[in-house]
Structure formats: C-alpha cells, structure tokens
Design a protein around this motif. Sequence first.
Motif, PDB file in Angstrom:
ATOM      1  N   ASP A  36     -29.074 -22.032 -28.035  1.00  0.00           N
ATOM      2  CA  ASP A  36     -29.803 -21.815 -28.061  1.00  0.00           C
ATOM      3  C   ASP A  36     -31.117 -21.108 -26.621  1.00  0.00           C
ATOM      4  O   ASP A  36     -31.643 -22.626 -26.776  1.00  0.00           O
ATOM      5  CB  ASP A  36     -31.191 -21.472 -29.267  1.00  0.00           C
ATOM      6  N   ALA A  37     -31.269 -20.387 -25.936  1.00  0.00           N
ATOM      7  CA  ALA A  37     -31.990 -20.472 -24.784  1.00  0.00           C
ATOM      8  C   ALA A  37     -33.116 -19.185 -24.744  1.00  0.00           C
ATOM      9  O   ALA A  37     -32.945 -18.734 -25.404  1.00  0.00           O
ATOM     10  CB  ALA A  37     -30.800 -19.911 -22.999  1.00  0.00           C
ATOM     11  N   VAL A  38     -33.610 -19.818 -23.554  1.00  0.00           N
ATOM     12  CA  VAL A  38     -35.313 -19.071 -23.680  1.00  0.00           C
ATOM     13  C   VAL A  38     -35.063 -18.684 -22.589  1.00  0.00           C
ATOM     14  O   VAL A  38     -34.993 -19.171 -21.614  1.00  0.00           O
ATOM     15  CB  VAL A  38     -36.344 -20.334 -24.114  1.00  0.00           C
ATOM     16  N   PHE A  39     -35.151 -17.282 -22.531  1.00  0.00           N
ATOM     17  CA  PHE A  39     -35.665 -16.271 -21.667  1.00  0.00           C
ATOM     18  C   PHE A  39     -37.246 -15.997 -20.966  1.00  0.00           C
ATOM     19  O   PHE A  39     -37.720 -15.222 -22.340  1.00  0.00           O
ATOM     20  CB  PHE A  39     -34.762 -15.277 -20.968  1.00  0.00           C
ATOM     21  N   LEU A  40     -37.764 -16.176 -20.058  1.00  0.00           N
ATOM     22  CA  LEU A  40     -39.012 -15.292 -19.621  1.00  0.00           C
ATOM     23  C   LEU A  40     -38.767 -14.102 -19.105  1.00  0.00           C
ATOM     24  O   LEU A  40     -37.195 -13.886 -18.587  1.00  0.00           O
ATOM     25  CB  LEU A  40     -39.209 -16.036 -18.339  1.00  0.00           C
ATOM     26  N   SER A  41     -38.662 -12.983 -19.358  1.00  0.00           N
ATOM     27  CA  SER A  41     -39.120 -11.258 -19.290  1.00  0.00           C
ATOM     28  C   SER A  41     -39.916 -11.048 -18.785  1.00  0.00           C
ATOM     29  O   SER A  41     -41.230 -11.260 -19.530  1.00  0.00           O
ATOM     30  CB  SER A  41     -37.559 -11.078 -20.374  1.00  0.00           C
ATOM     31  N   THR A  42     -40.149  -9.732 -18.417  1.00  0.00           N
ATOM     32  CA  THR A  42     -41.250  -8.408 -18.081  1.00  0.00           C
ATOM     33  C   THR A  42     -41.647  -7.863 -18.601  1.00  0.00           C
ATOM     34  O   THR A  42     -42.442  -6.752 -19.215  1.00  0.00           O
ATOM     35  CB  THR A  42     -41.496  -8.275 -16.730  1.00  0.00           C
ATOM     36  N   ASP A  43     -40.839  -7.548 -19.872  1.00  0.00           N
ATOM     37  CA  ASP A  43     -40.327  -6.980 -20.879  1.00  0.00           C
ATOM     38  C   ASP A  43     -38.985  -7.210 -21.804  1.00  0.00           C
ATOM     39  O   ASP A  43     -38.976  -8.131 -22.061  1.00  0.00           O
ATOM     40  CB  ASP A  43     -38.760  -5.011 -20.029  1.00  0.00           C
ATOM     41  N   PRO A  44     -39.016  -6.243 -22.575  1.00  0.00           N
ATOM     42  CA  PRO A  44     -38.390  -6.664 -24.454  1.00  0.00           C
ATOM     43  C   PRO A  44     -36.682  -6.900 -24.339  1.00  0.00           C
ATOM     44  O   PRO A  44     -36.172  -7.474 -25.237  1.00  0.00           O
ATOM     45  CB  PRO A  44     -39.008  -6.383 -26.311  1.00  0.00           C
ATOM     46  N   THR A  45     -36.810  -6.609 -23.123  1.00  0.00           N
ATOM     47  CA  THR A  45     -34.537  -6.222 -22.753  1.00  0.00           C
ATOM     48  C   THR A  45     -34.369  -7.910 -22.565  1.00  0.00           C
ATOM     49  O   THR A  45     -34.704  -7.603 -20.628  1.00  0.00           O
ATOM     50  CB  THR A  45     -34.274  -5.087 -22.695  1.00  0.00           C
ATOM     51  N   LEU A  46     -33.431  -8.077 -23.142  1.00  0.00           N
ATOM     52  CA  LEU A  46     -32.747  -8.966 -21.839  1.00  0.00           C
ATOM     53  C   LEU A  46     -32.131  -8.638 -20.912  1.00  0.00           C
ATOM     54  O   LEU A  46     -30.966  -7.572 -21.044  1.00  0.00           O
ATOM     55  CB  LEU A  46     -31.437  -9.667 -22.611  1.00  0.00           C
ATOM     56  N   SER A  47     -31.870  -8.659 -19.594  1.00  0.00           N
ATOM     57  CA  SER A  47     -31.360  -8.790 -18.487  1.00  0.00           C
ATOM     58  C   SER A  47     -31.138  -9.268 -17.554  1.00  0.00           C
ATOM     59  O   SER A  47     -31.247  -9.989 -17.427  1.00  0.00           O
ATOM     60  CB  SER A  47     -31.825  -6.914 -17.806  1.00  0.00           C
ATOM     61  N   ALA A  48     -30.491  -9.188 -16.434  1.00  0.00           N
ATOM     62  CA  ALA A  48     -29.627  -9.666 -15.427  1.00  0.00           C
ATOM     63  C   ALA A  48     -31.100 -10.772 -14.869  1.00  0.00           C
ATOM     64  O   ALA A  48     -30.794 -11.884 -13.671  1.00  0.00           O
ATOM     65  CB  ALA A  48     -28.761  -9.215 -14.033  1.00  0.00           C
ATOM     66  N   ASP A  49     -32.508 -10.030 -14.258  1.00  0.00           N
ATOM     67  CA  ASP A  49     -33.150 -10.273 -13.565  1.00  0.00           C
ATOM     68  C   ASP A  49     -34.542 -11.415 -13.873  1.00  0.00           C
ATOM     69  O   ASP A  49     -35.470 -12.248 -13.705  1.00  0.00           O
ATOM     70  CB  ASP A  49     -34.207  -9.194 -12.919  1.00  0.00           C
ATOM     71  N   ASP A  50     -34.092 -10.890 -15.583  1.00  0.00           N
ATOM     72  CA  ASP A  50     -34.995 -12.379 -16.104  1.00  0.00           C
ATOM     73  C   ASP A  50     -34.502 -13.840 -16.220  1.00  0.00           C
ATOM     74  O   ASP A  50     -33.679 -14.321 -15.765  1.00  0.00           O
ATOM     75  CB  ASP A  50     -34.382 -12.007 -17.974  1.00  0.00           C
ATOM     76  N   VAL A  51     -35.245 -14.647 -16.440  1.00  0.00           N
ATOM     77  CA  VAL A  51     -35.390 -16.315 -15.448  1.00  0.00           C
ATOM     78  C   VAL A  51     -35.066 -16.911 -17.329  1.00  0.00           C
ATOM     79  O   VAL A  51     -36.015 -17.250 -17.829  1.00  0.00           O
ATOM     80  CB  VAL A  51     -36.419 -16.728 -14.976  1.00  0.00           C
ATOM     81  N   ARG A  52     -33.738 -17.729 -16.995  1.00  0.00           N
ATOM     82  CA  ARG A  52     -33.583 -18.716 -18.058  1.00  0.00           C
ATOM     83  C   ARG A  52     -34.389 -20.236 -17.716  1.00  0.00           C
ATOM     84  O   ARG A  52     -34.770 -20.972 -16.630  1.00  0.00           O
ATOM     85  CB  ARG A  52     -31.885 -18.927 -17.936  1.00  0.00           C
ATOM     86  N   ALA A  53     -35.563 -20.104 -19.172  1.00  0.00           N
ATOM     87  CA  ALA A  53     -36.754 -21.409 -18.775  1.00  0.00           C
ATOM     88  C   ALA A  53     -35.914 -22.418 -19.440  1.00  0.00           C
ATOM     89  O   ALA A  53     -36.904 -23.505 -18.694  1.00  0.00           O
ATOM     90  CB  ALA A  53     -37.824 -20.529 -18.863  1.00  0.00           C
TER      91      ALA A  53
END
Length: 70
Positions: free
Chosen positions: A30-47
């Motif tokens: 299971d992965a956690v991503f940091l995002s500026t919005d509620p949609t997972l996209s290519a610019d989100d960071v895998r934290a």
Amino acid sequence: PETGLTGERVTVGFRVSNSGRAAATGPWTDAVFLSTDPTLSADDVRAGEFRFPATGSIPTGLYYEPSLSV
C-alpha cells in the motif's frame, strides 16, 4: 492530516478493508502519495509505503489500519 508544514514529518493512517468473498492473502504494498488535490496524477509524490507480509491475511469483512511517518 489534510495539511502539513514543509520539512516536518506527519503521521498518515489509513484503513484497508477486505470486502471480498475470501480472505485476502499477502504480500502486497500500500502506498501513500502527497498531492495538492484529491486526484492521483503523475505530478503527485510517493511519500512512503506499507508492505503487507506474505504470511499475513485479512479475513473477509475485516480490515487493518497501518500508519506511516512521512
């Protein structure tokens, strides 16, 4: 949390539920991503990630709640 401060760690908790008809058996990640919005996209960071062990299982209708410091 919904917000954090630059350079500071936060603890992220989440629930993984088994709503299937049989036990879910590991392993999986299971992965956690940091995002500026509620949609997972290519610019989100895998934290971070949580690795469910190969010897583990989650019976149908149950869950587990891991947490990560990111």
